[in-house]
Write a protein that holds these residues in place. Structure first.
Motif, PDB file in Angstrom:
ATOM      1  N   THR A   1       0.473   3.063  -6.685  1.00  0.00           N
ATOM      2  CA  THR A   1       0.398   1.774  -7.347  1.00  0.00           C
ATOM      3  C   THR A   1       1.570   1.387  -7.925  1.00  0.00           C
ATOM      4  OG1 THR A   1      -1.970   2.283  -7.700  1.00  0.00           O
ATOM      5  CG2 THR A   1      -1.247   0.315  -8.936  1.00  0.00           C
ATOM      6  N   ASP A   2       2.371   2.337  -8.857  1.00  0.00           N
ATOM      7  CA  ASP A   2       3.395   1.924  -9.553  1.00  0.00           C
ATOM      8  C   ASP A   2       4.498   1.535  -8.555  1.00  0.00           C
ATOM      9  OD1 ASP A   2       2.115   2.286 -11.924  1.00  0.00           O
ATOM     10  OD2 ASP A   2       2.842   4.482 -11.993  1.00  0.00           O
ATOM     11  N   ASN A   3       4.468   2.292  -7.645  1.00  0.00           N
ATOM     12  CA  ASN A   3       5.819   1.852  -6.468  1.00  0.00           C
ATOM     13  C   ASN A   3       5.188   0.525  -5.993  1.00  0.00           C
ATOM     14  OD1 ASN A   3       7.097   4.276  -6.927  1.00  0.00           O
ATOM     15  ND2 ASN A   3       5.925   5.236  -5.025  1.00  0.00           N
ATOM     16  N   ARG A   4       4.101   0.256  -5.806  1.00  0.00           N
ATOM     17  CA  ARG A   4       3.725  -1.050  -4.854  1.00  0.00           C
ATOM     18  C   ARG A   4       4.049  -2.022  -5.948  1.00  0.00           C
ATOM     19  NH1 ARG A   4      -2.522  -2.517  -3.543  1.00  0.00           N
ATOM     20  NH2 ARG A   4      -2.062  -4.715  -2.496  1.00  0.00           N
ATOM     21  N   ILE A   5       3.778  -1.937  -7.249  1.00  0.00           N
ATOM     22  CA  ILE A   5       3.860  -3.114  -8.306  1.00  0.00           C
ATOM     23  C   ILE A   5       5.506  -3.585  -8.452  1.00  0.00           C
ATOM     24  CG2 ILE A   5       3.639  -3.727 -10.557  1.00  0.00           C
ATOM     25  CD1 ILE A   5       0.959  -2.338 -10.624  1.00  0.00           C
ATOM     26  N   ASN A   6       6.224  -2.344  -8.455  1.00  0.00           N
ATOM     27  CA  ASN A   6       7.793  -2.265  -8.706  1.00  0.00           C
ATOM     28  C   ASN A   6       8.220  -3.098  -7.438  1.00  0.00           C
ATOM     29  OD1 ASN A   6       7.656  -1.365 -11.093  1.00  0.00           O
ATOM     30  ND2 ASN A   6       7.866   0.806 -10.270  1.00  0.00           N
ATOM     31  N   PHE A   7       7.928  -2.751  -6.164  1.00  0.00           N
ATOM     32  CA  PHE A   7       8.248  -3.256  -5.054  1.00  0.00           C
ATOM     33  C   PHE A   7       8.246  -4.726  -5.046  1.00  0.00           C
ATOM     34  CE2 PHE A   7       7.747  -4.663  -0.603  1.00  0.00           C
ATOM     35  CZ  PHE A   7       9.013  -4.315  -0.217  1.00  0.00           C
ATOM     36  N   TRP A   8       6.959  -5.257  -5.387  1.00  0.00           N
ATOM     37  CA  TRP A   8       6.765  -6.677  -5.445  1.00  0.00           C
ATOM     38  C   TRP A   8       7.520  -7.648  -6.473  1.00  0.00           C
ATOM     39  CZ3 TRP A   8       6.037  -8.097  -0.975  1.00  0.00           C
ATOM     40  CH2 TRP A   8       5.168  -7.310   0.005  1.00  0.00           C
ATOM     41  N   ARG A   9       7.933  -6.442  -7.526  1.00  0.00           N
ATOM     42  CA  ARG A   9       8.429  -7.276  -8.523  1.00  0.00           C
ATOM     43  C   ARG A   9       9.976  -7.483  -8.258  1.00  0.00           C
ATOM     44  NH1 ARG A   9       6.572  -3.746 -13.955  1.00  0.00           N
ATOM     45  NH2 ARG A   9       4.413  -5.078 -14.020  1.00  0.00           N
ATOM     46  N   ARG A  10      10.553  -6.440  -7.355  1.00  0.00           N
ATOM     47  CA  ARG A  10      11.867  -6.608  -6.693  1.00  0.00           C
ATOM     48  C   ARG A  10      11.889  -7.535  -5.645  1.00  0.00           C
ATOM     49  NH1 ARG A  10      11.487  -1.079  -7.625  1.00  0.00           N
ATOM     50  NH2 ARG A  10      11.278  -0.791  -5.231  1.00  0.00           N
ATOM     51  N   ASN A  11      10.984  -7.797  -4.964  1.00  0.00           N
ATOM     52  CA  ASN A  11      11.214  -8.689  -3.899  1.00  0.00           C
ATOM     53  C   ASN A  11      10.063  -9.834  -4.028  1.00  0.00           C
ATOM     54  OD1 ASN A  11      12.476  -6.878  -1.554  1.00  0.00           O
ATOM     55  ND2 ASN A  11      11.146  -5.639  -2.751  1.00  0.00           N
TER      56      ASN A  11
ATOM     57  N   VAL B   1       7.025   8.355   2.935  1.00  0.00           N
ATOM     58  CA  VAL B   1       5.756   8.829   1.993  1.00  0.00           C
ATOM     59  C   VAL B   1       5.844   8.001   0.510  1.00  0.00           C
ATOM     60  CG1 VAL B   1       5.700  11.121   3.102  1.00  0.00           C
ATOM     61  CG2 VAL B   1       7.472  10.566   1.571  1.00  0.00           C
ATOM     62  N   ASP B   2       6.037   6.696   0.879  1.00  0.00           N
ATOM     63  CA  ASP B   2       6.080   5.943  -0.237  1.00  0.00           C
ATOM     64  C   ASP B   2       5.968   4.419   0.213  1.00  0.00           C
ATOM     65  OD1 ASP B   2       9.020   4.323  -0.533  1.00  0.00           O
ATOM     66  OD2 ASP B   2       9.162   6.144   0.671  1.00  0.00           O
ATOM     67  N   PHE B   3       5.393   3.569  -0.652  1.00  0.00           N
ATOM     68  CA  PHE B   3       4.927   2.145  -0.223  1.00  0.00           C
ATOM     69  C   PHE B   3       5.975   1.421   0.238  1.00  0.00           C
ATOM     70  CE2 PHE B   3       4.438  -2.201  -1.488  1.00  0.00           C
ATOM     71  CZ  PHE B   3       3.478  -2.682  -1.002  1.00  0.00           C
ATOM     72  N   GLN B   4       7.206   1.499  -0.518  1.00  0.00           N
ATOM     73  CA  GLN B   4       8.453   0.762  -0.015  1.00  0.00           C
ATOM     74  C   GLN B   4       8.953   1.231   1.228  1.00  0.00           C
ATOM     75  OE1 GLN B   4      11.562   0.692  -3.077  1.00  0.00           O
ATOM     76  NE2 GLN B   4      13.075  -0.043  -1.769  1.00  0.00           N
ATOM     77  N   GLY B   5       9.240   2.474   1.733  1.00  0.00           N
ATOM     78  CA  GLY B   5       9.596   2.865   3.000  1.00  0.00           C
ATOM     79  C   GLY B   5       8.751   2.398   3.922  1.00  0.00           C
ATOM     80  N   LEU B   6       7.435   2.638   3.754  1.00  0.00           N
ATOM     81  CA  LEU B   6       6.318   2.094   4.845  1.00  0.00           C
ATOM     82  C   LEU B   6       6.700   0.445   5.251  1.00  0.00           C
ATOM     83  CD1 LEU B   6       3.247   4.153   3.835  1.00  0.00           C
ATOM     84  CD2 LEU B   6       4.538   3.997   6.183  1.00  0.00           C
ATOM     85  N   LEU B   7       6.601  -0.267   4.011  1.00  0.00           N
ATOM     86  CA  LEU B   7       6.963  -1.828   4.269  1.00  0.00           C
ATOM     87  C   LEU B   7       8.142  -2.037   4.734  1.00  0.00           C
ATOM     88  CD1 LEU B   7       4.560  -3.372   3.949  1.00  0.00           C
ATOM     89  CD2 LEU B   7       5.245  -4.175   1.679  1.00  0.00           C
ATOM     90  N   MET B   8       9.321  -1.531   4.524  1.00  0.00           N
ATOM     91  CA  MET B   8      10.457  -2.014   4.945  1.00  0.00           C
ATOM     92  C   MET B   8      10.735  -1.283   6.428  1.00  0.00           C
ATOM     93  SD  MET B   8      12.261  -3.415   2.702  1.00  0.00           S
ATOM     94  CE  MET B   8      13.992  -3.018   3.026  1.00  0.00           C
ATOM     95  N   LEU B   9       9.816  -0.268   6.714  1.00  0.00           N
ATOM     96  CA  LEU B   9       9.996   0.185   8.219  1.00  0.00           C
ATOM     97  C   LEU B   9       9.261  -0.836   9.158  1.00  0.00           C
ATOM     98  CD1 LEU B   9      10.279   2.250  10.607  1.00  0.00           C
ATOM     99  CD2 LEU B   9       8.242   3.265   9.841  1.00  0.00           C
ATOM    100  N   LEU B  10       7.987  -1.313   8.725  1.00  0.00           N
ATOM    101  CA  LEU B  10       7.172  -2.070   9.615  1.00  0.00           C
ATOM    102  C   LEU B  10       7.604  -3.301   9.523  1.00  0.00           C
ATOM    103  CD1 LEU B  10       3.647  -0.997   8.084  1.00  0.00           C
ATOM    104  CD2 LEU B  10       4.330  -0.684  10.246  1.00  0.00           C
ATOM    105  N   GLN B  11       8.478  -3.963   8.635  1.00  0.00           N
ATOM    106  CA  GLN B  11       9.065  -5.344   8.876  1.00  0.00           C
ATOM    107  C   GLN B  11      10.408  -5.253   9.466  1.00  0.00           C
ATOM    108  OE1 GLN B  11       9.132  -6.746   4.821  1.00  0.00           O
ATOM    109  NE2 GLN B  11       6.823  -7.204   4.899  1.00  0.00           N
ATOM    110  N   ASN B  12      10.957  -4.201   9.895  1.00  0.00           N
ATOM    111  CA  ASN B  12      12.193  -4.076  10.663  1.00  0.00           C
ATOM    112  C   ASN B  12      12.300  -2.899  11.644  1.00  0.00           C
ATOM    113  OD1 ASN B  12      14.257  -5.773   8.905  1.00  0.00           O
ATOM    114  ND2 ASN B  12      12.881  -4.768   7.468  1.00  0.00           N
TER     115      ASN B  12
END
Length: 474
Positions: free
Chosen positions: A3-13, A429-440
């Motif tokens: 959850t922390d990774n997810r929140i931090n990711f959307w704050r940065r993006n 194995v983290d939210f940010q890595g998964l989303l970056m992969l799926l979008q690129n």
């Protein structure tokens, strides 16, 4: 932790999940990776901005894929910097021959270095590695072999079907499912989309009437683009057009952008239930390119459309408008208020993936990845942001041959596309890595062979699940 990774990711993006954004990845070719240079260990460029372990691991992933942008322009300076033509010559070597040999050798080296630099600059995405519209002989990224006997036989069969007084559309669909030869794709798309009738004698009259009707719309409505009621629509279209395939020169030409603006504006005001929605601009490009290919055989990416006769430009524009309209008629609920069609399709994709690959589904749940965060764009843009344009054109051959190809079969293509990256997804194995992969996703070098395999898997999934509701639902 997830959850922390997810929140931090959307704050940065700052981008909203599901928003349509230009993607510099699969659709827009990077520098040719074959020209990338290797360095000795002690001269490898340093990247001081890579600080955290997580960022470093993702950077390594990006470097290992063909979709990574080569942004290291300073590499050329370092490469050239290894040679200094003013290096002093030791006193014992001041002989005429040795000086001449050393100077000649070093200037040869400099010449090669400069040529290499120019070669790298020329590899910028002005000319994609694979042609925008692949010739019928250019089936894959590996090269362009001569037309095979089978390909020639298929082309002859298409020509025979198209030449008959009343084209058998079912037979045409059956042959089109596995790809349409480039030479007959424009007329075949017009027929399969329902724009032209099967009766050969009526085609010219219908074309003439529909083209004239479109330009009557232009005369009737286009001047209202500056009216208070429509100016916001026109402004959004005007902003989005330059973002359409931004690295392909063809789509940056003023003449082409004006054509797209007219097509999209007329469609928007004639469909007030949805109006213009970001993403519809992408759906014009395959039709435009296919109809342009009737008049251009090579170097499509750099062709000057303004050099065509005005009547030809007008015909391409009108045909693109009507065929895009036919496509959108079947998926208009994707673009009405709140886009319920897309919401339903994303939910259906989630349900389908949970049945066909529970590991991927549970992996997304574990790291709190929502399907809407990546699949919204897949549905909104029909995978056009994930695939090179040449692959989209091949994909649409099948969509137009398949019953409800754009509205229903596309779901199974998206499922097959997701499962194709199973190994890469499960390795993240983290939210940010998964989303970056799926979008690129790294599809830059895909060709007809990869699209054919994707469609075959999608057909298998459709055969297994579409007619078996108990398999589809939990």
């Amino acid at each position: 932790m997830a959850t922390d990774n997810r929140i931090n990711f959307w704050r940065r993006n700052a981008k909203v999940p599901g928003s349509v954004q230009p993607v510099y990845g699969a659709q827009h070719p990077p520098l040719d990776p074959r020209l990338r240079r290797t360095y000795p260990k002690d001269t490898k460029p340093k990247f001081n901005n890579i600080k955290t372990k997580k960022a470093s691991s993702f950077y390594e992933f990006a470097r290992s894929t063909n979709d990574a942008w080569d942004i290291d322009d300073e590499e050329d300076e370092e490469f050239l910097g290894t040679f200094n033509p003013a290096v002093s010559i030791p006193p014992g070597l001041h002989t005429t021959s040795s000086i001449q040999n050393q100077v000649a050798t070093r200037f040869d080296f400099l010449s090669v270095s400069i040529r290499y630099t120019l070669q790298k600059q020329q590899s910028l995405p002005v000319r994609p590695i694979i042609p925008l519209v692949a010739r019928i002989s250019d089936q894959n990224a590996s090269g362009a072999p001569p037309m095979t006997v089978r390909e020639k036989s298929r082309l002859d069969k298409f020509r025979q079907l198209l030449a008959s007084p009343n084209t058998d559309l079912e037979e045409l669909r059956k042959h089109s499912w596995s790809g349409i030869p480039r030479e007959v794709r424009p007329i075949t798309w017009r027929l399969l989309s329902g724009y032209l009738p099967a009766n050969k004698e009526r085609r010219e009259l219908v074309l003439k009437r529909k083209r004239e009707e479109y330009f009557r719309f232009i005369e009737q409505y286009y001047h209202s683009r500056t009216d208070e009621h429509y100016k916001d629509t026109y402004r959004q279209i005007h902003i989005d057009i330059p973002r359409t395939n931004p690295l392909i020169p063809l789509f940056q030409q003023p003449a082409v952008q004006e054509i797209f603006e007219r097509i999209l504006f007329i469609w928007a005001i004639r469909h007030p239930a949805s109006g213009y929605v970001q993403g519809i601009n992408d759906l014009v490009t395959p039709f435009f390119v296919v109809f342009l290919s009737e008049f251009v055989t090579e170097d499509m990416e750099n062709f000057d459309v303004a050099a065509l006769p005005l009547e030809t430009q007008r015909n391409i524009e009108a045909d693109s408008f009507w065929c895009m309209s036919k496509l959108l008629d079947g998926i208009q609920d994707n673009y009405t208020f709140a886009q319920p069609g897309i919401q339903n399709k994303v939910k259906a994709l989630e349900e389908l993936v949970s049945r066909i690959d529970e590991d991927i589904h549970n992996h997304f749940k574990r790291y709190e990845v929502e399907y809407l965060q990546f699949a919204f764009r897949w549905m909104n843009n029909l995978l056009m942001r994930e695939l090179p344009l040449r692959c989209t054109i091949r994909l649409w051959d099948t969509y137009q041959a398949e019953a409800e190809g754009f509205s229903h079969f596309h779901l199974y293509v998206c499922a097959a596309f997701l499962i194709k990256w199973r190994k890469e997804i499960l390795s993240m194995v983290d939210f940010q890595g998964l989303l970056m992969l799926l979008q690129n996703l790294p599809t830059i070098h895909w060709g007809n062979e990869e699209v054919g395999l994707l469609l075959a898997e999608a057909y298998r999934l459709k055969y297994m699940f579409a007619d078996a509701p108990s398999h589809y639902k939990r």
